[in-house]
Design a protein around this motif. Sequence first.
Motif, PDB file in Angstrom:
ATOM      1  N   MET A  25      -5.439  -7.834   6.579  1.00  0.00           N
ATOM      2  CA  MET A  25      -4.044  -8.332   7.017  1.00  0.00           C
ATOM      3  C   MET A  25      -3.220  -7.314   7.954  1.00  0.00           C
ATOM      4  N   ILE A  26      -3.584  -5.930   7.652  1.00  0.00           N
ATOM      5  CA  ILE A  26      -3.078  -5.158   8.344  1.00  0.00           C
ATOM      6  C   ILE A  26      -3.750  -4.984  10.033  1.00  0.00           C
ATOM      7  N   ASN A  27      -5.032  -5.038   9.950  1.00  0.00           N
ATOM      8  CA  ASN A  27      -5.958  -5.052  10.954  1.00  0.00           C
ATOM      9  C   ASN A  27      -5.855  -6.363  11.880  1.00  0.00           C
ATOM     10  N   HIS A  28      -5.262  -7.348  11.353  1.00  0.00           N
ATOM     11  CA  HIS A  28      -5.066  -8.617  12.053  1.00  0.00           C
ATOM     12  C   HIS A  28      -4.588  -8.362  13.551  1.00  0.00           C
ATOM     13  N   PRO A  29      -4.957  -8.834  14.549  1.00  0.00           N
ATOM     14  CA  PRO A  29      -4.362  -8.734  16.056  1.00  0.00           C
ATOM     15  C   PRO A  29      -3.090  -8.971  15.837  1.00  0.00           C
ATOM     16  N   ILE A  30      -2.223  -9.986  15.371  1.00  0.00           N
ATOM     17  CA  ILE A  30      -1.027 -10.042  15.197  1.00  0.00           C
ATOM     18  C   ILE A  30      -0.129  -8.958  14.702  1.00  0.00           C
ATOM     19  N   ALA A  31      -0.710  -8.671  13.450  1.00  0.00           N
ATOM     20  CA  ALA A  31       0.077  -7.327  12.727  1.00  0.00           C
ATOM     21  C   ALA A  31      -0.155  -6.170  13.540  1.00  0.00           C
ATOM     22  N   GLN A  32      -1.267  -5.922  14.253  1.00  0.00           N
ATOM     23  CA  GLN A  32      -1.274  -4.623  15.008  1.00  0.00           C
ATOM     24  C   GLN A  32      -0.472  -4.654  16.367  1.00  0.00           C
ATOM     25  N   GLU A  33      -0.165  -6.017  16.992  1.00  0.00           N
ATOM     26  CA  GLU A  33       0.735  -6.309  18.043  1.00  0.00           C
ATOM     27  C   GLU A  33       2.303  -5.951  17.614  1.00  0.00           C
ATOM     28  N   GLN A  34       2.724  -6.579  16.488  1.00  0.00           N
ATOM     29  CA  GLN A  34       3.839  -6.420  15.784  1.00  0.00           C
ATOM     30  C   GLN A  34       4.219  -4.978  15.265  1.00  0.00           C
ATOM     31  N   ARG A  35       3.085  -4.405  14.819  1.00  0.00           N
ATOM     32  CA  ARG A  35       3.128  -3.054  14.115  1.00  0.00           C
ATOM     33  C   ARG A  35       4.071  -3.409  12.564  1.00  0.00           C
ATOM     34  N   TRP A  36       3.824  -4.446  11.954  1.00  0.00           N
ATOM     35  CA  TRP A  36       4.209  -4.940  10.769  1.00  0.00           C
ATOM     36  C   TRP A  36       3.584  -5.974  10.196  1.00  0.00           C
ATOM     37  N   VAL A  37       3.489  -5.858   8.730  1.00  0.00           N
ATOM     38  CA  VAL A  37       2.752  -7.080   8.096  1.00  0.00           C
ATOM     39  C   VAL A  37       3.295  -7.110   6.685  1.00  0.00           C
ATOM     40  N   THR A  38       3.472  -8.507   6.073  1.00  0.00           N
ATOM     41  CA  THR A  38       4.072  -8.659   4.764  1.00  0.00           C
ATOM     42  C   THR A  38       2.980  -8.987   3.884  1.00  0.00           C
ATOM     43  N   ILE A  39       2.865  -8.316   2.796  1.00  0.00           N
ATOM     44  CA  ILE A  39       1.491  -8.367   1.930  1.00  0.00           C
ATOM     45  C   ILE A  39       2.421  -9.295   0.651  1.00  0.00           C
ATOM     46  N   HIS A  40       1.709 -10.240   0.424  1.00  0.00           N
ATOM     47  CA  HIS A  40       2.132 -11.105  -0.863  1.00  0.00           C
ATOM     48  C   HIS A  40       1.293 -10.944  -2.037  1.00  0.00           C
ATOM     49  N   ARG A  41       1.662 -10.493  -3.073  1.00  0.00           N
ATOM     50  CA  ARG A  41       0.807 -10.431  -4.347  1.00  0.00           C
ATOM     51  C   ARG A  41       0.456 -11.929  -4.958  1.00  0.00           C
ATOM     52  N   LEU A  42      -0.989 -12.062  -5.053  1.00  0.00           N
ATOM     53  CA  LEU A  42      -1.641 -13.281  -5.716  1.00  0.00           C
ATOM     54  C   LEU A  42      -1.723 -13.022  -7.083  1.00  0.00           C
ATOM     55  N   ASP A  43      -1.535 -14.339  -7.782  1.00  0.00           N
ATOM     56  CA  ASP A  43      -1.747 -14.372  -9.190  1.00  0.00           C
ATOM     57  C   ASP A  43      -2.995 -13.645  -9.690  1.00  0.00           C
ATOM     58  N   SER A  44      -4.071 -13.688  -8.862  1.00  0.00           N
ATOM     59  CA  SER A  44      -5.000 -13.090  -9.286  1.00  0.00           C
ATOM     60  C   SER A  44      -5.311 -11.630  -9.113  1.00  0.00           C
ATOM     61  N   ASP A  45      -3.989 -11.082  -8.523  1.00  0.00           N
ATOM     62  CA  ASP A  45      -4.211  -9.572  -8.172  1.00  0.00           C
ATOM     63  C   ASP A  45      -3.513  -8.984  -9.567  1.00  0.00           C
ATOM     64  N   GLY A  46      -4.268  -8.134 -10.307  1.00  0.00           N
ATOM     65  CA  GLY A  46      -3.853  -7.544 -11.430  1.00  0.00           C
ATOM     66  C   GLY A  46      -2.781  -6.464 -11.265  1.00  0.00           C
ATOM     67  N   ASP A  47      -2.242  -5.989 -12.311  1.00  0.00           N
ATOM     68  CA  ASP A  47      -1.100  -5.038 -12.171  1.00  0.00           C
ATOM     69  C   ASP A  47      -1.643  -3.614 -12.039  1.00  0.00           C
ATOM     70  N   MET A  48      -2.807  -3.285 -12.615  1.00  0.00           N
ATOM     71  CA  MET A  48      -3.475  -2.017 -12.196  1.00  0.00           C
ATOM     72  C   MET A  48      -3.834  -1.814 -10.896  1.00  0.00           C
ATOM     73  N   GLU A  49      -4.638  -2.885 -10.252  1.00  0.00           N
ATOM     74  CA  GLU A  49      -5.048  -2.938  -8.841  1.00  0.00           C
ATOM     75  C   GLU A  49      -3.816  -3.233  -8.042  1.00  0.00           C
ATOM     76  N   TRP A  50      -2.838  -3.622  -7.884  1.00  0.00           N
ATOM     77  CA  TRP A  50      -1.673  -3.847  -7.356  1.00  0.00           C
ATOM     78  C   TRP A  50      -1.100  -2.606  -7.191  1.00  0.00           C
ATOM     79  N   ASP A  51      -0.696  -1.839  -8.217  1.00  0.00           N
ATOM     80  CA  ASP A  51      -0.418  -0.562  -8.280  1.00  0.00           C
ATOM     81  C   ASP A  51      -0.973   0.475  -7.451  1.00  0.00           C
ATOM     82  N   GLU A  52      -2.332   0.590  -7.916  1.00  0.00           N
ATOM     83  CA  GLU A  52      -3.462   1.435  -6.989  1.00  0.00           C
ATOM     84  C   GLU A  52      -3.278   1.220  -5.598  1.00  0.00           C
ATOM     85  N   VAL A  53      -3.298  -0.005  -5.160  1.00  0.00           N
ATOM     86  CA  VAL A  53      -3.466  -0.188  -3.840  1.00  0.00           C
ATOM     87  C   VAL A  53      -2.076   0.196  -3.106  1.00  0.00           C
ATOM     88  N   MET A  54      -0.911  -0.156  -3.634  1.00  0.00           N
ATOM     89  CA  MET A  54       0.472   0.222  -3.258  1.00  0.00           C
ATOM     90  C   MET A  54       0.612   1.659  -3.264  1.00  0.00           C
TER      91      MET A  54
END
Length: 102
Positions: A25-54
């Motif tokens: 998502m960060i490396n997508h051409p539109i995100a790179q042009e805009q210099r922003w991206v919104t990341i949505h948490r999926l139901d399959s994203d565990g609490d521990m994984e989400w917290d670690e990446v954030m």
Amino acid sequence: MAKSKPAVKHVVSGLERLGLRVSAMINHPIAQEQRWVTIHRLDSDGDMEWDEVMSLISETDGIEMTFNDDGSVTLRWEASSEDDPQVQEREEFTLMDEPAPF
């Protein structure tokens, strides 16, 4: 006849899967042009994984994180220098007013 070795199947962990999704998502051409991206948490994203990446993202210099009311996170960044390559606008990459499918 020579026997071939069985293929070794690599199972991607939840942390790896989330990291790859966020990176894409960060490396997508539109995100790179805009210099922003919104990341949505999926139901399959565990609490521990989400917290670690954030946590990893928050430790990265030059990235501003905004935690939104809907649970998503918006990342914003500035160009490192004037020499940074810019993505050329193309018809295939037009912004849409539709919400992200994830």
